[in-house]
Design an enzyme around this catalytic site. Structure first.
Site, PDB file in Angstrom:
ATOM      1  N   PRO A  33      39.014  44.309  40.614  1.00  0.00           N
ATOM      2  CA  PRO A  33      37.878  43.567  41.159  1.00  0.00           C
ATOM      3  C   PRO A  33      37.213  44.339  42.297  1.00  0.00           C
ATOM      4  O   PRO A  33      37.888  45.068  43.045  1.00  0.00           O
ATOM      5  CB  PRO A  33      38.512  42.269  41.677  1.00  0.00           C
ATOM      6  CG  PRO A  33      39.816  42.167  40.980  1.00  0.00           C
ATOM      7  CD  PRO A  33      40.280  43.569  40.736  1.00  0.00           C
ATOM      8  N   LYS A  34      35.905  44.184  42.430  1.00  0.00           N
ATOM      9  CA  LYS A  34      35.173  44.785  43.547  1.00  0.00           C
ATOM     10  C   LYS A  34      35.041  43.749  44.652  1.00  0.00           C
ATOM     11  O   LYS A  34      34.319  42.776  44.506  1.00  0.00           O
ATOM     12  CB  LYS A  34      33.794  45.273  43.104  1.00  0.00           C
ATOM     13  CG  LYS A  34      33.074  46.042  44.206  1.00  0.00           C
ATOM     14  CD  LYS A  34      31.735  46.553  43.755  1.00  0.00           C
ATOM     15  CE  LYS A  34      31.110  47.421  44.845  1.00  0.00           C
ATOM     16  NZ  LYS A  34      30.974  46.711  46.134  1.00  0.00           N
ATOM     17  N   TRP A  35      35.753  43.985  45.722  1.00  0.00           N
ATOM     18  CA  TRP A  35      35.804  43.030  46.826  1.00  0.00           C
ATOM     19  C   TRP A  35      34.556  43.130  47.685  1.00  0.00           C
ATOM     20  O   TRP A  35      34.040  44.214  47.923  1.00  0.00           O
ATOM     21  CB  TRP A  35      37.065  43.268  47.658  1.00  0.00           C
ATOM     22  CG  TRP A  35      38.296  43.059  46.846  1.00  0.00           C
ATOM     23  CD1 TRP A  35      38.922  43.951  46.023  1.00  0.00           C
ATOM     24  CD2 TRP A  35      39.012  41.838  46.714  1.00  0.00           C
ATOM     25  NE1 TRP A  35      39.992  43.368  45.403  1.00  0.00           N
ATOM     26  CE2 TRP A  35      40.076  42.070  45.812  1.00  0.00           C
ATOM     27  CE3 TRP A  35      38.881  40.559  47.286  1.00  0.00           C
ATOM     28  CZ2 TRP A  35      40.988  41.084  45.464  1.00  0.00           C
ATOM     29  CZ3 TRP A  35      39.786  39.588  46.946  1.00  0.00           C
ATOM     30  CH2 TRP A  35      40.825  39.842  46.047  1.00  0.00           C
TER      31      TRP A  35
END
Length: 365
Positions: A33-35
């Site tokens: 995931p891209k935080w």
């Protein structure tokens, strides 16, 4: 502090792509995931903990509760790459996170208690006496999972998968939680500071740009000045700030707020990167602010120059040459970004094209 990898270190970067890439074509990929937070490198040597931003500036004083948690939860000696974030309920809240960058210690302490931040680790640069920076990501991830796999907050280990179908599911599923998309990392790649070796797949096409000036709104008056549009720039490969377009479409209230907020940055044109363009009186290839073209003759194109110190994230649709094709949409300020880091290499569309290759016909076709 004495670690195998010592600050300052600029984190590895990502380039935008459209759609989940095919791992087989790239020699194997790990997806995560891209935080949506502040990029943060952690340097921990016993009780000594230093947090550094993506531009190597210290973040330690702004997140005392995270530092305390790291002393308790992280390995005795390590260097990690990850993200600071604030979650309210089931969503990440970037604007709440921004409030933490404040000069007053009392306010930081109040926010640390009221809206505590967390940290999610997604890469390993050093552990104990060993540097992992020159090892492939597959090895770094395995060691990271072994060292941090037990964490349950406020320090976390990010999820990963090598299954592109799972990554596609995450891309859509996690958007509701405020995450920013998916990141893909080559399994065989070493850690390469300040290089765009990762790939990011975001929910909209965005860019971090430099705010270089503004024009006043047509309804602006001396009694009530209103901002009309922000003039945006990107640095080219020669270190020159290029005009790439404008951001507009604000409410009247926001126009008044923005023009007041930007006043401390106002600078004489001769001290501005675009000051030497005053000599232009006709159209020019960069469509420089304040100059005329055959489409704009008679219009007031003057602008108020600003010191290029503020970074803004904007959404855009397409590039046309070296500029945004249409008006870019204001998304948010990025106080964690250095203006000089805002270049064309972050864009997922080519900023120019070879017309001959577009028109070329296969002689055998």
């Amino acid at each position: 502090m004495d670690l195998p990898v010592m600050p300052p270190v600029r984190p590895m970067l990502a380039k935008s792509v459209q759609g989940i890439p095919d791992p087989e074509k790239l020699g194997g990929l790990s997806f995560e995931p891209k935080w949506d937070g502040f990029r943060c490198l952690v340097f921990k040597d016993g009780d000594e903990v230093e947090l550094a931003s993506r531009n190597t500036k210290p973040l330690t004083r702004y997140f005392p509760e995270v530092v305390a948690a790291m002393r308790e939860q992280l390995p005795e000696r390590c260097v990690l790459d990850g993200e600071l974030f604030v979650a309210l309920g089931d969503r990440l809240e970037f604007e709440v996170l921004q409030e933490r960058i404040h000069p007053a210690k009392s306010r930081i302490e109040m926010l640390a208690e009221k809206t505590p931040a967390s940290y999610v680790a997604f890469d390993l640069l050093a552990l104990d006496e060993e540097s992992y920076a020159d090892r492939p990501f597959a090895e770094r991830r395995a060691a990271l999972a072994q060292a941090l796999g037990h964490l349950d907050g406020p320090c976390f280990l990010t999820r990963t998968t090598t299954d592109p179908a799972q990554a596609e599911e995450w891309f859509h599923q996690f958007e509701g939680a405020g995450l920013d998309g998916v990141v893909a990392k080559p399994l065989g790649a070493t850690y390469q500071p300040n290089a765009r070796t990762m790939l990011k797949i975001k929910h909209e096409r965005t860019a971090d740009v430099v705010v270089a000036g503004y024009r006043e709104h047509k309804t602006s008056t001396p009694e009530r000045p209103l901002l009309g549009s922000l003039l945006l720039g990107l640095y080219n490969g020669d270190g020159q700030l290029q005009h790439v377009g404008v951001s507009a479409s604000f409410t009247e209230k926001r126009r008044a707020e923005l023009i007041e907020e930007l006043q401390p940055l106002v600078v004489p044109i001769e001290d501005h990167p675009w000051g030497h363009w005053e000599e232009f009186l006709t159209a020019n290839p960069d469509r420089i602010p304040g100059t005329q073209s055959r489409w704009s003759q008679g219009k007031d194109l003057s602008f108020t120059p600003l010191r290029p110190e503020r970074v803004l994230e904007v959404a855009y649709d397409h590039m046309e040459g070296r500029r945004f094709r249409h008006t870019a949409q204001f998304r948010r300020w990025r106080p964690d970004r250095d203006p000089e880091s805002c270049g064309y290499d972050q864009l997922d569309e080519p900023v120019s094209y070879d017309l001959a290759s577009v028109l070329r016909v296969d002689q055998e076709g």
